[in-house]
Design a protein around this motif. Sequence first.
Motif, PDB file in Angstrom:
ATOM      1  N   PHE B  46     -36.592 -10.988 -34.902  1.00 48.59           N
ATOM      2  CA  PHE B  46     -36.886  -9.916 -34.062  1.00 48.59           C
ATOM      3  C   PHE B  46     -35.683  -9.594 -33.633  1.00 48.59           C
ATOM      4  N   ILE B  47     -34.519 -10.509 -33.172  1.00 44.92           N
ATOM      5  CA  ILE B  47     -33.265 -10.087 -32.511  1.00 44.92           C
ATOM      6  C   ILE B  47     -32.396  -9.155 -33.493  1.00 44.92           C
ATOM      7  N   ASN B  48     -32.868  -9.000 -34.739  1.00 42.34           N
ATOM      8  CA  ASN B  48     -31.961  -8.357 -35.644  1.00 42.34           C
ATOM      9  C   ASN B  48     -32.128  -6.595 -35.278  1.00 42.34           C
ATOM     10  N   THR B  49     -33.322  -6.623 -34.638  1.00 44.33           N
ATOM     11  CA  THR B  49     -33.740  -5.148 -34.111  1.00 44.33           C
ATOM     12  C   THR B  49     -33.379  -4.851 -32.853  1.00 44.33           C
ATOM     13  N   LYS B  50     -32.646  -5.653 -31.837  1.00 44.85           N
ATOM     14  CA  LYS B  50     -32.118  -5.314 -30.511  1.00 44.85           C
ATOM     15  C   LYS B  50     -30.555  -5.672 -30.619  1.00 44.85           C
ATOM     16  N   ASP B  51     -30.163  -4.877 -29.423  1.00 44.83           N
ATOM     17  CA  ASP B  51     -28.536  -5.243 -29.525  1.00 44.83           C
ATOM     18  C   ASP B  51     -28.283  -6.690 -28.661  1.00 44.83           C
ATOM     19  N   THR B  56     -31.088 -11.072 -24.672  1.00 44.15           N
ATOM     20  CA  THR B  56     -31.342 -11.838 -23.635  1.00 44.15           C
ATOM     21  C   THR B  56     -32.890 -11.812 -23.111  1.00 44.15           C
ATOM     22  N   TYR B  57     -33.323 -10.633 -23.147  1.00 43.71           N
ATOM     23  CA  TYR B  57     -34.871 -10.600 -22.611  1.00 43.71           C
ATOM     24  C   TYR B  57     -35.807 -11.341 -23.573  1.00 43.71           C
ATOM     25  N   ALA B  68     -35.473 -18.922 -17.335  1.00 42.14           N
ATOM     26  CA  ALA B  68     -34.188 -18.574 -16.805  1.00 42.14           C
ATOM     27  C   ALA B  68     -33.101 -19.322 -17.641  1.00 42.14           C
ATOM     28  N   LEU B  69     -33.511 -20.600 -17.940  1.00 38.76           N
ATOM     29  CA  LEU B  69     -32.705 -21.541 -18.548  1.00 38.76           C
ATOM     30  C   LEU B  69     -32.219 -21.008 -20.182  1.00 38.76           C
ATOM     31  N   HIS B  70     -33.218 -20.402 -20.625  1.00 36.49           N
ATOM     32  CA  HIS B  70     -33.241 -19.708 -22.096  1.00 36.49           C
ATOM     33  C   HIS B  70     -32.147 -18.617 -22.012  1.00 36.49           C
ATOM     34  N   GLY B  71     -32.555 -17.932 -20.939  1.00 41.52           N
ATOM     35  CA  GLY B  71     -31.523 -16.650 -20.755  1.00 41.52           C
ATOM     36  C   GLY B  71     -30.242 -16.907 -20.461  1.00 41.52           C
ATOM     37  N   ILE B  72     -30.136 -18.158 -19.619  1.00 45.44           N
ATOM     38  CA  ILE B  72     -28.598 -18.542 -19.333  1.00 45.44           C
ATOM     39  C   ILE B  72     -27.901 -19.125 -20.276  1.00 45.44           C
ATOM     40  N   THR B  73     -28.650 -20.043 -21.173  1.00 45.24           N
ATOM     41  CA  THR B  73     -27.730 -20.594 -22.349  1.00 45.24           C
ATOM     42  C   THR B  73     -27.191 -19.491 -23.419  1.00 45.24           C
ATOM     43  N   TYR B  74     -28.419 -18.602 -23.488  1.00 46.68           N
ATOM     44  CA  TYR B  74     -27.849 -17.454 -24.449  1.00 46.68           C
ATOM     45  C   TYR B  74     -26.573 -16.869 -24.052  1.00 46.68           C
ATOM     46  N   THR B  75     -26.801 -16.301 -22.750  1.00 49.68           N
ATOM     47  CA  THR B  75     -25.576 -15.541 -22.311  1.00 49.68           C
ATOM     48  C   THR B  75     -24.595 -16.391 -22.207  1.00 49.68           C
ATOM     49  N   LYS B 151     -27.252 -12.049 -17.288  1.00 48.28           N
ATOM     50  CA  LYS B 151     -27.063 -11.047 -18.221  1.00 48.28           C
ATOM     51  C   LYS B 151     -25.432 -11.280 -18.826  1.00 48.28           C
ATOM     52  N   VAL B 152     -25.314 -10.710 -19.932  1.00 53.82           N
ATOM     53  CA  VAL B 152     -24.023 -11.219 -20.493  1.00 53.82           C
ATOM     54  C   VAL B 152     -22.961 -10.585 -19.719  1.00 53.82           C
TER      55      VAL B 152
END
Lengths: 123, 358
Positions: B46-51, B56-57, B68-75, B151-152
Amino acid sequence: MMGMLNLVLTNISRKPATRLYPFEIREPFKEFKGRIVFNPENCILCGLCQKKCPPDAITVTKANKTWELNVFRCIMCTECVKGCPKGCLSVSNERAKTGAKEFIKIAVPIVDKPKAPKAAPSK
Amino acid sequence: MTTIIPFGPQHPVLPEPVSLKLEIDNDVVVGVLPSLGYVHRGLETFINTKDFNQTTYVCERICGICSALHGITYTRAVEKLFDTEIPERAQYIRVIVGELNRLHSHLLWLGLFADGFGFESLFYECWKYREEVLDVAERICGNRVIHSISKVGGVTKDLTKEHIDMLLKMCDSLEPEIKNVEKVFVNNYTVKQRLVGLATMSKQVAYEAGTAGPTLRGSGNAIDVRETADWDIYKDLGFKTAVEKDGDCYARTKVRITELLNSLTIIRNAISKMPDGEIETRIKGFPTGEAIMRTEQPRGEVVYYVKGNGTKKLERLKVRTPTFANIPSLLLMLPGVKLADVPIVVLTIDPCVSCTER
Ligand code: SF4
Ligand code: SF4
């Protein structure tokens, strides 16, 4: 045993830990992200909010001059609020009402602003 | 003669659907066959359709408990891709919200676990304390479970003086409450009867099965990504990895309770060391290359792999979640356990099936 008696007595004399929900509603915290409020006055239909919205909840149609928000799609990330150059969008700490039909889509017609009269050409 | 009994996908102790086919001989489990895939959502595609900012979301929605930890690790992975350092204050805010995540996840688990062996009042008690953490999280981030703090390039919200006072007050009130709950989990006769010596896994086996998180540390391996991985900030926060030697369900429970107290220490120390200043750096351009980032989630180590190809969308995102790492250990622990104890053993790895399948 004494520990248990203490616990029993404190629990008898204490207020319940829960609320009687529909009758007693907790005031939302002031930081709570409840719903997006749109003020159409300054909107220039630039579509930046639509572009930033991750779940594509906003549709801006320039031709019809409408701004639509599908509240059931909105994930309250507030990207649109940060992205709007005119400050038309804000966050309210009241919850979005769900279930009612009119809340599925809010269509706000953009009011035509009167054009400023052109300055008379100086002769 | 053995009998095959299906455990799940719907079962009172399972919050999410996972199916285990249990081979039972005389009320004792002799073999297990797991089957996953009931809640697969295809988020990695699905992330292929989002920038990459919007992703992050998406990542935060992989799991509702450690969002929050998923978002933090990704960013952090994307920041590594850009080779950018974010301001120190933002890192501290991430640590604090990450620990709030850990607190509410462990309290939720302790409650579910107590419910799993039939101790209802302890379940309510744990969830009552979890509510305090959620209230604080709601006031800091605006939401109860999906915190959207990262956020990034930094964080989305700053901590005010009011938030800091609230956090310190929460730490002070939670500490005696957690110690109260600890007394019951550690000393109660009935709880001990159910947990001590159940589903023991040795240090070597836990390590070789690739286990992660409290399941690994409950077997005596002092491995915590917060200490070992490249997030230097944790090194000054006075935190000591919680380890237990016995490797049974009781040890794993004790590890989680110690981690709750650790989290309070980390929050307090992070607040005292947090510098003033900016909370985000502007990141421009589109990422190229690959990066891997690891963070310690409540359930164990999560690994994020991101690949950028110079466009505004990422080419590939791959997540390895801790429950996925812990499922092999379940297959090693369950044989030899009585059928009535299966729910407890399944719960001790803190299964989060939605994040395993994404
Ligand atoms: S609300 Fe703001 S961002 Fe959206 S179209 Fe109007 S002016 Fe542009
Ligand atoms: S808050 Fe987020 S999801 Fe909701 S309309 Fe704005 S950008 Fe879209």
